[in-house]
Design an enzyme around this catalytic site. Structure first.
Site, PDB file in Angstrom:
ATOM      1  N   HIS A 156       0.851  -1.189   0.000  1.00 37.04           N
ATOM      2  CA  HIS A 156       0.000   0.000   0.000  1.00 37.04           C
ATOM      3  C   HIS A 156       0.881   1.231   0.000  1.00 37.04           C
ATOM      4  CE1 HIS A 156      -3.888  -1.901   0.486  1.00 37.04           C
ATOM      5  NE2 HIS A 156      -3.314  -2.766   1.308  1.00 37.04           N
TER       6      HIS A 156
ATOM      7  N   CYS B 157      -0.629   1.959  -5.089  1.00 33.85           N
ATOM      8  CA  CYS B 157      -1.317   3.183  -5.470  1.00 33.85           C
ATOM      9  C   CYS B 157      -0.272   4.283  -5.580  1.00 33.85           C
ATOM     10  CB  CYS B 157      -2.337   3.562  -4.403  1.00 33.85           C
ATOM     11  SG  CYS B 157      -3.671   2.376  -4.305  1.00 33.85           S
TER      12      CYS B 157
END
Lengths: 575, 350
Positions: free
Chosen positions: B158, B200
């Site tokens: 992440h 991301c």
């Protein structure tokens, strides 16, 4: 030209091979065995043992030239002055009460203990380095092993192999467990690579990841010790046992019946023995066949051995894989006469369980119950393995047998020290005949430092298994190997004075008071808001001068006011 | 007679030379230009917890590919922050699949994880890259690269603008990563790096690089999310991320002798399938990716040294060895060996 060179080169290589074989006769033997034991509860216990025996002195220099012995392990053992090494990687809990005793008992998670040679200088440092090296060898997080989670228990662990002098000095021993450690294919892969035949041929081909990790219990083991070369015991040999214990639940895996076969358990048949093995046997315990559910073995066993051990009789069907003429895949199947019949479970003489008591986040307790089902008193040594972050109180130690408090024969206690050493408690006690003994201790829950919490602190913290050691007078439910034996065959008809068991209890998980890690963030947000709200007015008050000022009224109000005053004036004038 | 022999030899020599030259001619244009001498891979999954199953599937997909294309386990550093294969929630133990139809078991039957669980920390990762491992670190946990090494670095987890989270508790920033790589360059720990990241806002992680010979690819640009591919109802979570899914799909069709180029690999996930925009940074990389073989980073180069000098392998005289052995045997009987007592019965005797 190239061809000629090639032939010369390969010729040289061959010459080298032959000469090395001739010059340094490697006296080593490799045996592979599989014991299958249907348990009365409907489970099937499969125990693989791969034994490498090497007639060589247990010296660092001996491990420079290995033949059947895994060199990767030999180098580590030689480098760190290891006298004896035991590793087990286990998932699941062995249920002693229903399953009896395994050949090797292992605590859930990873367990490691080693004896160092007496010439070792700095044992704590060597121990840490050894654990680090083993972590690389077996893909286990043994690099977390250090003085803060290692013990050197005085009585529980004794050298399993030979010693040069009679006295045992436990300062050369280190024992540590990682109860959280998971065991998966990534551990099995390097473990298999230590075998002489890898997983290419022989019984090790049955070890397929998918059919090992779907079991109720699986345990990988690696046990290295020096043993006597012959009965006179003037010379030593090196013995390496690589073991796999599996417990299959046939109710879950089977298709409605209890039948099992090698293909069903391991997903594949056996294509033959490892060519390097001197012995390649499969034993099937058929004692239950007579007392419990009746099953038929196909193909019919070529030999049946009756073994009497400590007054307990058992029968084994023996398949010698080397002698069998295997064409294609070999399979042994057990077909039951009725669909689901369970045997009568006679629990073993000694078993234990353990749990946490207390409520709230301040005080708690650990209780271990030892069940002695024997008609005589049993002597046991109890080892507690409590991490440093669980402060334990010795004065709360209470041993109650059948409602009566009993006094331990011996107590050893070293309190833990935060971040430096765990709590060590060893108790020797005599369990009364047919009794349930409760050992209880109390502890406090404490806060750790912020950085010491793991990423998943709310999962809980593990307490390692306690170890209970005893010498049983009877051989019922006992499958362990005798100390002077190396292979499973040596346990047949091996009656001795006592049968050593080392039970591992459950590991425990406790929820420590875990701070809210988002708290600093919340505090920052809140303080910023408060400061912002307070700062504006305060800044205004302190930096701007307050001055009274004539109020400029609204035009409309003024107009009304003037109108009002005018009209009142007019009224006054009129009046 | 002698003339004849000389003639024969000459013809042989000519044949040999011509055969060599023909071999030379058939060598592919960019075969010998690789410039590197060995290949390494650092594959990192930084996420813990079951709902991050897809990140483990991502990293294992790349692991499977590099292993299949020839990088040995000793030269792959695999960091996996949590155990998905043997997780009690996994209905199919010891497997991690790349899609819901169980197309490929990316975990496989032969896997070695070098850093696992709590070992996956920023500190360990930076120490690994820069080679500052603590004493006693086993070889399998070290990146033993040199100036001839092509290193594939793959990160998944992440991330946000300028950072990548490790285990939900700490993070590495893009500046720290760039500095670690610069340190690698100064220590001559790589020849070229292919940096892949699937998180991301992935492009933010390579923006700060300033060391030469780095080709970077990211699954999404700054301000974009990287999306997962599909959910597996049997395990209840998303099974793999889009970018890695298509990367694996491409890599499955690559063989060790393939002539596919990095240029083709960089275009592996167009926006219509990835939904996020794949970011590429080429300015630090001196070569044209369309002329770089994919096996320069995903395959392995086995160093082969041809030698014409002979090696004298003579057997050790047997007699010498025997005397040594007999000497040893003579020493032995002084020792008193016995098995240690297994149970401290003396405690109970008093």
């Amino acid at each position: 030209m190239m061809v000629v060179l090639h032939t010369i080169f390969s010729g040289l290589l061959c010459l080298q091979c032959i000469s090395s074989v001739i010059c340094t006769p490697q006296k080593d033997y490799f045996d592979e065995e599989l014991l299958l034991k249907p348990l009365p509860s409907g489970h099937v216990y499969a125990y693989f043992q791969f034994t490498t025996l090497w007639d060589v002195d247990f010296e660092a220099t001996s491990f420079q030239h290995c033949h059947l012995f895994p060199r990767a392990l030999g180098e580590i053992v030689g480098r760190y002055n290891v006298q004896e090494l035991h590793i087990s990687l286990t998932e699941g809990l062995w249920r002693h009460e229903t399953w009896g005793y395994p050949v090797h008992d292992a605590a859930p998670g990873a367990e490691l203990w080693a004896w160092f040679k007496e010439s070792t200088k700095n044992i704590d440092k060597t121990w840490k380095e050894l654990a680090g090296a083993l972590s690389g060898l077996l893909c286990v997080s043994f690099n977390f092993v250090d003085a803060s989670n290692s013990l050197n228990p005085e009585f529980t662990f004794r050298p399993a192999g030979i010693v040069s002098s009679g006295a045992v000095n436990s300062s050369y021993l280190r024992y540590s467990t990682l109860p959280r450690e998971i065991v998966c294919t990534e551990n099995l892969t390097p473990w298999k690579k230590l075998l002489p035949c890898d997983a290419k041929k022989g019984l090790s081909t049955l070890l397929n990841a998918g059919h090992i990790h779907n079991t109720n219990y699986h345990s990988l083991g690696l046990h290295l010790r020096p043993v006597c070369r012959d009965t006179t015991c003037s010379q030593m040999s090196v013995e390496l046992r690589q073991t796999v214990s599996l417990v299959y639940d046939m109710v879950i895996l089977g298709t409605g019946n209890q039948d099992w076969s090698i293909k069903k358990l391991f997903g594949i048949g056996l294509s033959g023995a490892c060519p390097l093995a001197t012995m390649s046997n499969i034993y099937i315990d058929i004692a239950l066949n007579e007392t419990g559910a009746h099953f038929q073995l196909t193909p019919t066993p070529p030999a049946v051995i009756t073994s009497t051990r400590g007054g307990h009789k058992s029968k084994f069907a023996v398949y010698d894989i080397k002698a069998l003429d295997i064409d294609g895949m070999f399979n042994i199947a057990a077909v039951y006469s009725s669909s689901r019949v369970y045997g009568v479970n006679i629990p073993p003489v000694l078993f234990a369980n353990r749990y946490i008591i207390g409520y709230g986040q301040e005080r708690g307790g650990i209780v271990t119950k030892l069940h002695n089902g024997h008609w005589q008193a049993l002597d046991v040594v109890y080892l507690e393995n409590i991490p440093w972050f669980i402060p334990l109180y010795l004065h709360t130690l209470k041993i109650v047998a059948n409602g009566k408090e009993i006094k331990p024969l011996l107590k050893r206690f070293i309190p833990g020290k935060a971040r430096a050493r765990p709590y060590y408690l060893e108790v020797a006690l005599r369990l009364p005949a047919r009794s349930i003994t409760e050992i209880s201790l109390e502890f406090d829950y404490v806060f750790l430092k912020w950085q010491e919490y793991p990423p998943d602190a709310n999962h809980g913290f593990y307490i390692g298994a306690a170890v209970i050691t005893s010498l049983l007078p009877v051989g019922r439910n006992y499958t362990g190997l005798p100390q002077d034996g190396s292979t499973i065959t040596s346990s047949f008809n091996a009656s001795r004075d006592g049968y050593l068991v080392q039970l591992r209890t459950e590991t425990l998980i406790i929820t420590m008071p875990t701070p809210d890690f988002s708290m600093p963030y919340n505090v920052i947000c809140l303080t910023c808001t408060v400061i912002a709200l307070a700062f504006g007015p305060l800044h205004n008050i302190t930096t701007k001068r307050l001055r009274l000022k004539n109020k400029e009224q609204n035009y409309v109000i003024r107009w009304f006011k003037s109108k009002l005053t005018r009209s009142s004036e007019m009224k006054e004038k009129q009046s | 007679m002698a003339n004849r022999i000389i003639n024969m030899l000459l013809i042989l020599l000519l044949l040999l030379v011509s055969s060599i030259s023909t071999i030379r001619r058939s060598v592919p244009e960019n075969f010998a230009r690789a410039g590197h001498t060995n290949n390494w891979a650092v594959l990192v999954d930084t996420s813990r917890f079951w709902f991050n199953y897809r990140h483990v599937a991502n990293v294992l997909s790349i692991y499977r590919s590099v292993k299949r294309l020839g990088i040995p386990d000793s030269q792959i550093i695999l960091m996996v922050a949590d155990d998905m294969a043997c997780n009690p929630r996994n209905p199919r133990p010891a497997t991690v699949f790349n899609n819901a139809n169980q197309h490929i078991n990316v975990y496989g039957d032969d896997v070695e994880v070098d850093y696992r669980g709590y070992e996956v920390t920023v500190e360990n990762f930076v120490r690994l890259l820069t080679g500052r491992s603590p004493p006693g670190t086993p070889r399998s946990k070290q990146l033993l690269t040199d100036e001839g090494s092509n290193v594939l670095v793959y990160l998944t987890g992440h991330g946000g603008d300028g950072f990548l989270k490790f285990q939900d508790s700490e993070e590495v920033t893009s500046q720290e990563l760039a500095d670690a790589v610069e340190q690698m360059w100064q220590k001559r720990r790589y020849h070229e790096i292919f940096f892949m990241i699937d998180t991301c806002q992935a492009a933010s992680l390579y923006e700060k690089f300033y060391s030469p010979n780095i080709l970077s690819v990211a699954s999404s640009l700054v301000g974009e999310d990287s999306l997962s591919h599909h959910v597996d109802p049997a395990i209840g979570v998303y099974i793999i991320d889009r970018y890695t899914y298509y990367a694996l799909d491409f890599l499955e069709r690559v063989e060790p002798d393939s002539t596919k180029t990095m240029g083709e690999f960089l275009a592996v996930c167009p926006k219509r399938v990835c939904i996020s925009t794949v970011g590429v940074r080429k300015d630090l990389f001196s070569r044209d990716p369309h002329k770089v073989l994919i096996t320069d980073f995903f395959g392995s180069l086995r160093p082969v040294e041809l030698t014409v000098s002979g090696l004298n392998v003579t057997a050790i005289p047997r007699t010498q060895n025997r005397t040594r052995r007999s000497q040893k045997e003579r020493e032995v009987p002084d020792r008193k060996l016995q098995y240690a007592k297994q149970f401290p019965t003396f405690i109970f005797e008093s």
